[in-house]
Design an enzyme around this catalytic site. Structure first.
Site, PDB file in Angstrom:
ATOM      1  N   HIS A  19       1.805   5.181   3.875  1.00  0.00           N
ATOM      2  CA  HIS A  19       0.704   5.644   3.000  1.00  0.00           C
ATOM      3  C   HIS A  19       1.351   7.224   2.999  1.00  0.00           C
ATOM      4  O   HIS A  19       0.974   7.267   1.731  1.00  0.00           O
ATOM      5  CB  HIS A  19      -0.822   5.132   3.346  1.00  0.00           C
ATOM      6  CG  HIS A  19      -1.535   4.092   3.792  1.00  0.00           C
ATOM      7  ND1 HIS A  19      -2.636   3.543   4.152  1.00  0.00           N
ATOM      8  CD2 HIS A  19      -1.013   2.784   3.722  1.00  0.00           C
ATOM      9  CE1 HIS A  19      -3.252   2.566   3.859  1.00  0.00           C
ATOM     10  NE2 HIS A  19      -1.676   1.699   3.747  1.00  0.00           N
ATOM     11  N   SER A  27       0.694  -1.348  -0.128  1.00  0.00           N
ATOM     12  CA  SER A  27      -0.460  -0.042   0.719  1.00  0.00           C
ATOM     13  C   SER A  27       0.404   1.386   0.121  1.00  0.00           C
ATOM     14  O   SER A  27       0.305   2.622  -0.761  1.00  0.00           O
ATOM     15  CB  SER A  27      -0.794   0.236   1.270  1.00  0.00           C
ATOM     16  OG  SER A  27      -0.474  -0.094   2.294  1.00  0.00           O
TER      17      SER A  27
END
Length: 299
Positions: free
Chosen positions: A277, A222
């Site tokens: 992230h 991610s």
């Protein structure tokens, strides 16, 4: 990318570009020294002679430019050159070998670690092996010391291998889909070296940030996926046909913010890798500025 030919700056190549993308021909048009330069991806070098002939006709025959959108591709009927049915490139392993290599390794890692259940395979892929450290990892200074220890031991791969760890099937599937769409677009249009550069840079930045900000037990693609989102958003400022819908950009930012709230835990998703992230997104934006936006402004 391989140069096809150069044409006058005043010639509108937008119709040609749209038709090429509709046929699955990965290409790029850049302005260099007062001319437009058409490039194609290295994986499609075999079509270079036909592409040059196509461009000559486009330049010399105004009527050809009018009917180009409905003209079949006179090069190949291979599946990867068929008209695309979606607004993003649906890449194959031949078109994006590094991308599929990364996704394949992530799938193998999921099987070997039992989706993060434990064992020596998991410890080998974590950013640090807790069994090799003799101090408490909940303290920031201790985590920094642990990071320096694994680098001093020559275990540099640990800065990247957390990308391969996933803790359930949905985690792996969602990250793989994100990387297939935007990582495939990157490798197809800008080449494997561009994909590799962003992957290494963003993985190191996001993994180190997540480790220093939380603990050693984390993983997933991610962080790299957020780097691809940031990269593609800025890349689109130079090449407007890059696929990055505004609604998805806004949704990604919203999801990033929600990760810092208890909402994901309440929904049963679990604690998000927020630092990965955030710093993945920042890494992607910086890499796009460095390798795409800045060179374009210089030209």
């Amino acid at each position: 990318m391989i140069e096809v030919s150069r044409v006058a700056l005043e010639l509108d190549l937008s119709r040609l570009s749209q038709w090429l993308w509709a046929q699955g021909i990965a290409h790029r048009i850049a302005e260099e020294q007062g001319e437009q330069v058409l490039y194609i991806a290295p994986e499609q070098a075999e079509y270079l002679p036909a592409m040059r002939q196509l461009l000559r006709r486009y330049v010399m025959e105004p009527e050809f430019r009018q009917v180009l959108a409905s003209t079949p591709l006179p090069v190949s009927t291979e599946p990867e050159l068929e008209a695309l049915k979606t607004p993003y490139p649906r890449v194959s392993p031949r078109q994006a070998p590094l991308l599929f290599g990364v996704l394949g390794m992530a799938a193998i890692a999921a099987l070997l670690t039992g989706f993060g259940a434990g064992g020596p395979a998991l410890r080998a892929l974590l950013i640090v092996d807790p069994f090799q450290l003799d101090f408490h990892m909940m303290d920031l200074s201790a985590r920094w010391e642990g990071l320096l220890a694994i680098l001093a031991a020559g275990q540099w791969w640990r800065l990247i291998t957390p990308d391969l760890l996933h803790f359930h099937l949905l985690h792996l599937a969602f990250n793989a889909l994100m990387c297939w769409v935007w990582g495939g677009q990157l490798e197809l249009r800008r080449g494997s070296s561009a994909f590799l550069g962003l992957f290494v840079f963003a993985s190191v930045i996001s993994n180190v940030a997540q480790f220093l900000g939380s603990h050693y037990l984390f993983g997933g693609l991610s962080g790299f996926a957020y780097a691809l989102i940031g990269y593609s958003w800025l890349w689109r400022r130079v090449e407007p046909d890059v696929f990055m819908p505004d609604f998805f950009w806004r949704f990604s930012l919203l999801w990033l913010v929600l990760g810092y709230t208890p909402l994901t835990v309440w929904l049963g998703i679990g604690q998000m890798a927020n630092e990965a992230h955030l710093f993945g997104l920042l890494a992607g934006l910086f890499w796009a500025w460095l390798t795409v936006l800045r060179p374009a402004r210089r030209r």
